[in-house]
Design a protein around this motif. Structure first.
Motif, PDB file in Angstrom:
ATOM      1  N   GLN A  11       0.813  -1.211   0.019  1.00 21.43           N
ATOM      2  CA  GLN A  11       0.102  -0.060   0.057  1.00 21.43           C
ATOM      3  C   GLN A  11       0.749   1.127   0.036  1.00 21.43           C
ATOM      4  N   ASN A  24      -0.368  -6.559 -11.219  1.00 20.86           N
ATOM      5  CA  ASN A  24      -0.797  -5.804 -10.313  1.00 20.86           C
ATOM      6  C   ASN A  24      -0.362  -4.269 -10.517  1.00 20.86           C
ATOM      7  N   ARG A  76      -1.230   0.273  -9.419  1.00 23.56           N
ATOM      8  CA  ARG A  76      -1.860   1.048  -8.722  1.00 23.56           C
ATOM      9  C   ARG A  76      -1.607   2.452  -9.375  1.00 23.56           C
ATOM     10  N   SER A  88      -2.335   6.530  -8.180  1.00 24.49           N
ATOM     11  CA  SER A  88      -2.885   7.290  -7.114  1.00 24.49           C
ATOM     12  C   SER A  88      -2.499   8.887  -7.499  1.00 24.49           C
ATOM     13  N   ASN A 142      -6.467   0.716  -7.780  1.00 20.49           N
ATOM     14  CA  ASN A 142      -5.624  -0.649  -7.709  1.00 20.49           C
ATOM     15  C   ASN A 142      -6.613  -1.673  -8.706  1.00 20.49           C
ATOM     16  N   ASN A 148      -5.653  -5.827  -9.389  1.00 15.15           N
ATOM     17  CA  ASN A 148      -4.457  -6.936  -9.123  1.00 15.15           C
ATOM     18  C   ASN A 148      -5.322  -8.233  -9.980  1.00 15.15           C
TER      19      ASN A 148
END
Length: 787
Positions: free
Chosen positions: A232, A255, A257, A259, A267, A269
């Motif tokens: 995270q 995977n 992410r 932000s 996210n 995955n």
């Protein structure tokens, strides 16, 4: 009604948060580099004169949430010169990259480095092992294989990829150990999302709790818990990998992410697994008269496995109304062919099991809720899982793949032909409130709920007169007091729990009657649990730990309701009750070029109504064992030389003694096995890992690593040692296997290639009597990582 009240309360709470929130904060982030150009983990970054601080992650990144204003940014790392930078923080912003210089004058005196997340987790008062997955993310291992190398853990599998497995932790196994991902229970996600198909790239570390489990997890674990922690801390990344190996095995994982600057978080995955599991086994086949022929090598021909899952999340962070608010969705599916029965004498050619899961989730976190001392962490999911067990053919198969047709009412495994489909719909939620009394003490309150309803369909035996559906409802309340004292040398926790269980089960009075009669069983249970944990640093290098709990473990849906093929329903199954005690110590010392570490633990478990899986024809059924005592020791040794050599060794010894006076416990039948070791349970096992890492092979940012793994399991008996002549007792043999892995990383960590060979000597490997596991196998893995 209780669930509805909880949901309504949470909705009212969430809708009212904005009006009570404090003044909005802003986010400062950046990256810290060492003077060799590499990002540095564990660097302390703080705003001078405030409590706003953070440690950098493995990519050198930090993130600080603070009030707007003018600050001095302080950067400190042992062995490096400190740095201070003036900063005007008015909105979310990224600070310029900072490079810290090595302090040669202080380096020779350095004995202690800044602690990583894994090290800080290990220092909690619980008996806990933290497994750092970053060092093995270039291997093709699943989480089961990683945990099987951990102190106190033994994972027993019935075959290759996707096979049934039994997870044992310090003498307790199966559902006595609970599994979580970022604090969310994965018990009810179905077989398409389990430890034997989750890739290592999905997680940052694994926390293994042995015995006492934190109240915050809201668990009814009896023997411990496994919490998988995903990454995270990295704001934006893509991690994609593909591996190919023996037995036509393929693994794919992606995977990512994102932000954004305005608090947007997204996210994704995803992973997929496929294998024919076409490995060879040595079998001596019995004829119709029971005479065994010569041992011959045969290849698995009906043992294929495939699974896939995708997890998507989107939300916001660092808002007035939420520090973290994310909605998510998981979709997964799998199919597993069945190759053999309880032994390899029973050959299966068409039976299979499959499962699909649809799981929406909600995650919400808020610090300074109503008051600066109160925080809330709320996680909820609604699990829709459909599973099938199919066993309908009248063909009889042989190991060479040939078959003959013999009309019969039964299938290959079950006594009757079966297409058993069941939908498990469950709501689960975990609510945590934390109230800081001061900077050394806090209270934590947890409420965990799990409501499950099963809808069953049996194509060959369906009866519309069946009275409703089975249900299972669990509620757990927990309250803990947490203290850090004497300059944080002492950590102390005391807690209490209240357990509630309600179940409704339907049983057939006579399964073979022309007109079936049903009986409904409704049971309820409630009781108290409690415990404490304490840890103390005698010196900066030596820590002592002790913990005790009186705990309950409520039966799972699979244990009580079965799966229609391999597991039968268990009417009247009782919750387990146990007194658990742990005591241990750890030592860690770092010098300029050497590092040493050792930890040892003593365990004691005294369990009542111990749930054990027992054979029932070609299937199994869960049953209570009145009294079981487990005692044991485990230990782990670590040595490191500079940054290029590591050696780790761990060992576990445990005795599980049947203390029951009667068997079954509700009868007056004397237990002939009282005082003996419980059969078919490993007693002694050990693991070793020797690793080498070479940097700057061709350029300044590439490295090459080698790891050699070894695993040893002492022999253990299939039946109790009180049975028959010792020379004729059947046992699972002593086993010693070795594996090797190599990985090359280049392009500033973007490109990774891994090679592995498991079971180098191609030794015959068994976890269960006469069920042979895969032999030697090879795998190559390609991984691309960009931050």
């Amino acid at each position: 009604m209780q669930i509805k009240r909880i949901v309504i309360l949470m909705l009212i709470l969430l809708s009212s948060i904005q009006g009570f929130s404090q003044k909005g904060k802003v986010v400062l982030n950046g990256v810290i580099f060492a003077d060799n150009g590499q990002p540095t983990e564990g660097v302390s970054v703080a705003l001078k004169g405030t409590n706003y601080a953070a440690l950098t992650n493995a990519n050198g990144e930090y993130e600080i949430t603070a009030e707007p204003g003018n600050y001095t940014l302080m950067v400190n790392y042992v062995g490096y010169k400190s740095k201070q930078t003036k900063i005007n923080l008015q909105s979310n912003q990224t600070a310029p990259n900072i490079t810290i210089e090595e302090d040669m004058a202080a380096l020779d005196e350095v004995q202690i480095k800044s602690k990583t997340k894994v090290e800080r987790v290990r220092e909690q008062p619980f008996n806990i092992t933290a497994v750092d997955l970053k060092v093995i993310q270039n291997t093709s291992a699943d989480l089961n294989q990683v945990l099987n190398r951990t102190t106190g853990v033994r994972v027993r599998e019935t075959g290759g990829m996707g096979s049934d497995f039994n997870f044992s932790l310090n003498g307790f196994s199966g559902n006595q150990v609970k599994f979580f991902m970022d604090g969310i229970p994965i018990d009810n996600y179905g077989s398409s999302f389990t430890l034997n198909n989750i890739p290592v790239n999905l997680a940052e570390r694994i926390e293994v709790y042995k015995g006492v489990v934190p109240v915050e997890l809201g668990s009814d674990a009896l023997g411990g818990a496994i919490n998988i922690i995903t990454n995270q801390s990295v704001k934006r990344y893509v991690d994609a990998s593909y591996s190919f190996g023996s037995f036509n095995t393929h693994k794919l994982a992606i995977n990512t992410r994102f932000s954004g600057k305005k608090g947007l978080v997204a996210n994704i995955n995803a992973f997929g697994n496929y294998s024919n599991n076409s490995y060879k086994v040595d079998v001596s086949v019995a004829d119709e008269l029971g005479n065994f022929g010569p041992v011959q090598a045969y290849k698995h021909f009906h043992d294929g496995y495939k699974s896939a899952a995708i997890i998507g999340e989107i939300g916001v962070k660092d808002k007035k109304y939420a520090d973290y608010l994310v909605l998510g969705m998981m979709v997964s599916a799998n199919k597993k062919e069945v190759q053999n029965g309880a032994t390899m004498q029973k050959v299966v050619g068409l039976a299979f099991k499959d499962s699909q899961a649809f799981v929406p989730t909600l995650k919400y976190k808020k610090d300074s809720l109503f008051t600066k001392n109160l925080s809330l962490n709320f996680i909820a999911s609604y699990n829709i899982v459909n599973s099938r067990s199919v066993d309908t053919t009248s063909y009889t198969y042989k190991w060479d793949g040939s078959r003959t047709y013999k009309p019969r009412t039964g299938g290959e495994i079950a006594l009757e032909k079966t297409i058993y489909a069941y939908d498990d719909n469950s709501f689960q939620a975990n609510t945590n409130f934390k109230y800081d009394l001061n900077d050394r003490q806090y209270l934590a309150f947890n409420y965990s709920v799990n409501d499950l309803k099963r809808k069953e369909e049996e194509e060959y035996r369906d009866d519309p007169r069946k009275p409703g559906s089975p249900t299972l409802s669990k509620n757990i309340l927990g309250l803990s007091y947490n203290l850090a004292a004497f300059d944080r040398k002492l950590s102390f926790i005391a807690f209490g729990k209240k357990y509630f269980l309600k179940s409704r089960m339907i049983d057939v009075v006579d399964d073979y009657a022309a007109v079936k009669e049903y009986q409904v069983f409704e049971n309820s249970f409630d009781d108290w649990g409690y415990g404490t944990a304490l840890a103390y640093f005698l010196t900066t290098d030596i820590q002592l730990k002790v913990s005790y709990e009186h705990a309950f473990r409520l039966p799972t849906a699979e244990e009580m309701l079965g799966d229609g093929l391999n597991i039968l329903p268990a009417i009247g199954l009782l919750p387990e009750e146990s007194d658990n005690f742990n005591a241990g110590f750890s030592y860690k010392k770092s010098f300029s070029i050497h590092s040493f570490g050792f930890q040892g633990n003593f365990i004691y478990r005294n369990a009542k109504n111990f749930i054990q899986s027992k054979p029932d024809g070609a299937s199994a059924i869960s049953a209570n064992l009145e009294d079981v005592k487990v005692t044991g020791f485990d230990g782990a040794l670590h040595y490191g030389y500079k940054n290029w050599l590591t050696f780790e060794l761990n060992a576990t010894y445990q005795k599980s003694i049947n203390q029951s006076d009667f068997d079954p416990p509700w009868t007056n039948i004397k237990n002939a096995y009282k005082g003996t070791q419980i059969a078919n349970v490993p007693i002694f096992f050990s693991n070793a890992n020797l690793g080498f890492k070479f940097k700057n092979i061709r350029t300044i940012d590439d490295n090459l690593s080698f790891n050699v793994f070894a695993n040893y399991v002492d022999q253990y008996y299939l039946k109790s040692t009180s049975n028959g002549d010792p020379s004729t007792r059947r046992f699972i043999p002593e086993q010693f296997t070795q594996s090797i892995a190599a990985a090359y990383v280049f392009g500033k960590g973007q490109y990774n290639i891994g090679l592995e060979c498991n079971n180098i000597t191609d030794k015959k490997v068994y976890d269960y009597f006469m069920i042979q596991k895969p032999g030697r196998s090879f795998t190559i893995k390609f991984r691309y990582f960009i931050n």
